[in-house]
Motif scaffolding. Structure first.
Motif, PDB file in Angstrom:
ATOM      1  N   VAL A  87      -9.214   5.921   1.001  1.00  0.00           N
ATOM      2  CA  VAL A  87      -7.836   6.333   1.277  1.00  0.00           C
ATOM      3  C   VAL A  87      -7.451   7.325   0.196  1.00  0.00           C
ATOM      4  O   VAL A  87      -7.954   7.252  -0.926  1.00  0.00           O
ATOM      5  N   TYR A  88      -6.591   8.282   0.547  1.00  0.00           N
ATOM      6  CA  TYR A  88      -6.186   9.275  -0.448  1.00  0.00           C
ATOM      7  C   TYR A  88      -4.726   9.659  -0.269  1.00  0.00           C
ATOM      8  O   TYR A  88      -4.146   9.514   0.797  1.00  0.00           O
ATOM      9  N   GLY A  89      -4.173  10.147  -1.353  1.00  0.00           N
ATOM     10  CA  GLY A  89      -2.823  10.673  -1.358  1.00  0.00           C
ATOM     11  C   GLY A  89      -2.851  12.123  -1.808  1.00  0.00           C
ATOM     12  O   GLY A  89      -3.769  12.538  -2.525  1.00  0.00           O
ATOM     13  N   VAL A 116       4.651  19.550  -1.130  1.00  0.00           N
ATOM     14  CA  VAL A 116       3.847  19.122   0.016  1.00  0.00           C
ATOM     15  C   VAL A 116       3.281  17.758  -0.363  1.00  0.00           C
ATOM     16  O   VAL A 116       2.743  17.601  -1.463  1.00  0.00           O
ATOM     17  N   TYR A 117       3.431  16.762   0.514  1.00  0.00           N
ATOM     18  CA  TYR A 117       2.849  15.457   0.210  1.00  0.00           C
ATOM     19  C   TYR A 117       2.303  14.827   1.476  1.00  0.00           C
ATOM     20  O   TYR A 117       2.627  15.240   2.592  1.00  0.00           O
ATOM     21  N   GLY A 118       1.445  13.843   1.295  1.00  0.00           N
ATOM     22  CA  GLY A 118       0.857  13.159   2.430  1.00  0.00           C
ATOM     23  C   GLY A 118      -0.192  12.173   1.983  1.00  0.00           C
ATOM     24  O   GLY A 118      -0.349  11.884   0.798  1.00  0.00           O
ATOM     25  N   GLY A 119      -0.920  11.677   2.952  1.00  0.00           N
ATOM     26  CA  GLY A 119      -1.984  10.721   2.669  1.00  0.00           C
ATOM     27  C   GLY A 119      -2.844  10.534   3.886  1.00  0.00           C
ATOM     28  O   GLY A 119      -2.474  10.925   4.998  1.00  0.00           O
ATOM     29  N   GLY A 120      -4.021   9.958   3.679  1.00  0.00           N
ATOM     30  CA  GLY A 120      -4.904   9.772   4.809  1.00  0.00           C
ATOM     31  C   GLY A 120      -6.113   8.920   4.506  1.00  0.00           C
ATOM     32  O   GLY A 120      -6.217   8.303   3.440  1.00  0.00           O
ATOM     33  N   LEU A 121      -7.019   8.913   5.459  1.00  0.00           N
ATOM     34  CA  LEU A 121      -8.294   8.204   5.377  1.00  0.00           C
ATOM     35  C   LEU A 121      -9.423   9.207   5.481  1.00  0.00           C
ATOM     36  O   LEU A 121      -9.334  10.165   6.254  1.00  0.00           O
ATOM     37  N   SER A 122     -10.494   8.965   4.740  1.00  0.00           N
ATOM     38  CA  SER A 122     -11.671   9.821   4.808  1.00  0.00           C
ATOM     39  C   SER A 122     -12.897   8.951   5.096  1.00  0.00           C
ATOM     40  O   SER A 122     -13.068   7.888   4.493  1.00  0.00           O
ATOM     41  N   THR A 126     -22.063  11.663   6.439  1.00  0.00           N
ATOM     42  CA  THR A 126     -23.365  11.898   5.813  1.00  0.00           C
ATOM     43  C   THR A 126     -23.109  12.206   4.339  1.00  0.00           C
ATOM     44  O   THR A 126     -21.975  12.187   3.884  1.00  0.00           O
ATOM     45  N   LYS A 127     -24.165  12.528   3.607  1.00  0.00           N
ATOM     46  CA  LYS A 127     -24.020  12.851   2.192  1.00  0.00           C
ATOM     47  C   LYS A 127     -23.095  14.055   1.967  1.00  0.00           C
ATOM     48  O   LYS A 127     -22.348  14.100   1.004  1.00  0.00           O
ATOM     49  N   GLN A 128     -23.150  15.036   2.886  1.00  0.00           N
ATOM     50  CA  GLN A 128     -22.340  16.242   2.734  1.00  0.00           C
ATOM     51  C   GLN A 128     -21.119  16.314   3.654  1.00  0.00           C
ATOM     52  O   GLN A 128     -20.192  17.052   3.375  1.00  0.00           O
ATOM     53  N   VAL A 129     -21.108  15.603   4.764  1.00  0.00           N
ATOM     54  CA  VAL A 129     -20.060  15.753   5.780  1.00  0.00           C
ATOM     55  C   VAL A 129     -19.113  14.551   5.783  1.00  0.00           C
ATOM     56  O   VAL A 129     -19.555  13.407   5.812  1.00  0.00           O
ATOM     57  N   ALA A 130     -17.815  14.854   5.753  1.00  0.00           N
ATOM     58  CA  ALA A 130     -16.788  13.816   5.831  1.00  0.00           C
ATOM     59  C   ALA A 130     -15.781  14.181   6.917  1.00  0.00           C
ATOM     60  O   ALA A 130     -15.517  15.361   7.164  1.00  0.00           O
ATOM     61  N   VAL A 131     -15.237  13.172   7.560  1.00  0.00           N
ATOM     62  CA  VAL A 131     -14.190  13.332   8.568  1.00  0.00           C
ATOM     63  C   VAL A 131     -12.938  12.689   7.984  1.00  0.00           C
ATOM     64  O   VAL A 131     -13.010  11.622   7.379  1.00  0.00           O
ATOM     65  N   ARG A 132     -11.798  13.359   8.144  1.00  0.00           N
ATOM     66  CA  ARG A 132     -10.579  12.788   7.606  1.00  0.00           C
ATOM     67  C   ARG A 132      -9.433  12.866   8.601  1.00  0.00           C
ATOM     68  O   ARG A 132      -9.380  13.759   9.436  1.00  0.00           O
ATOM     69  N   ALA A 133      -8.531  11.909   8.489  1.00  0.00           N
ATOM     70  CA  ALA A 133      -7.303  11.869   9.280  1.00  0.00           C
ATOM     71  C   ALA A 133      -6.161  11.781   8.286  1.00  0.00           C
ATOM     72  O   ALA A 133      -6.227  11.007   7.320  1.00  0.00           O
ATOM     73  N   VAL A 147      -6.603  15.887  11.977  1.00  0.00           N
ATOM     74  CA  VAL A 147      -7.963  15.472  11.658  1.00  0.00           C
ATOM     75  C   VAL A 147      -8.709  16.680  11.113  1.00  0.00           C
ATOM     76  O   VAL A 147      -8.431  17.819  11.487  1.00  0.00           O
ATOM     77  N   GLY A 148      -9.622  16.418  10.209  1.00  0.00           N
ATOM     78  CA  GLY A 148     -10.388  17.504   9.599  1.00  0.00           C
ATOM     79  C   GLY A 148     -11.828  17.124   9.375  1.00  0.00           C
ATOM     80  O   GLY A 148     -12.209  15.954   9.452  1.00  0.00           O
ATOM     81  N   LEU A 149     -12.616  18.124   9.094  1.00  0.00           N
ATOM     82  CA  LEU A 149     -14.046  17.969   8.842  1.00  0.00           C
ATOM     83  C   LEU A 149     -14.344  18.753   7.570  1.00  0.00           C
ATOM     84  O   LEU A 149     -13.968  19.930   7.460  1.00  0.00           O
ATOM     85  N   SER A 150     -15.004  18.125   6.593  1.00  0.00           N
ATOM     86  CA  SER A 150     -15.311  18.822   5.351  1.00  0.00           C
ATOM     87  C   SER A 150     -16.810  18.777   5.062  1.00  0.00           C
ATOM     88  O   SER A 150     -17.506  17.848   5.488  1.00  0.00           O
ATOM     89  N   TYR A 151     -17.255  19.776   4.324  1.00  0.00           N
ATOM     90  CA  TYR A 151     -18.653  19.864   3.916  1.00  0.00           C
ATOM     91  C   TYR A 151     -18.696  20.011   2.393  1.00  0.00           C
ATOM     92  O   TYR A 151     -18.043  20.905   1.844  1.00  0.00           O
TER      93      TYR A 151
END
Length: 153
Positions: A87-89, A116-122, A126-133, A147-151
């Protein structure tokens, strides 16, 4: 203290970048879909710094149809829930711009520049790929969920 120790072990320092799609709701009933890109640096202790460029979407107010975009910088702090979920803020500063969507002339109208503020789940897929909401409040009159996708590099 234990959560901080787990967080430091679970997260490695380094650069990351990604893309996101979100739905934004302006005060009232106006809702729009937008997207953006982001890039950041993770320090490895739960703390990361991130820059975002987003096209929030379009909305109408009488005869005026506007396109809203935002640039922001934020600090993110994350805590692990499991080996793959955290979880992140977010807390940062953003500047918004409105353009005339009918004839694409830039009116240079600025909305609230500020916090700007917010929070979510990640979820680390995989080792390099994360999905977040994430839920984000980029401006006083706008609420966004996306929703996002990070590398990670």
């Amino acid at each position: 203290m234990a959560l901080l120790a787990i967080s430091a072990q679970a997260e490695k320092a380094g650069y990351y970048m990604g893309t996101e799609v979100f739905n934004s709701r302006f005060d009232g009933d106006t809702s729009t879909t937008g997207g953006g890109i982001f890039a950041g640096y993770r320090l490895g202790n739960g703390l990361a710094f991130e820059a975002n460029g987003n096209r929030i979407g379009t909305f109408s107010s009488g005869p005026f149809k506007a396109s809203v975009s935002q640039m922001s910088v934020s600090a993110l702090y994350s805590l692990p829930v499991s080996n793959t979920v955290s979880v992140y803020g977010r807390l940062g500063y953003g500047g918004m711009r409105v353009s005339d969507a009918n004839n694409m002339r830039d009116r240079g109208i600025k909305l609230d520049n500020g916090v700007v503020y917010g929070g979510g789940l990640s979820y680390q897929a995989t080792k390099q790929v994360a999905v977040r909401a994430e839920f984000r409040k980029p401006e006083a009159d706008i609420r966004s969920f996306g929703v996002g996708l990070s590398y990670s590099f």
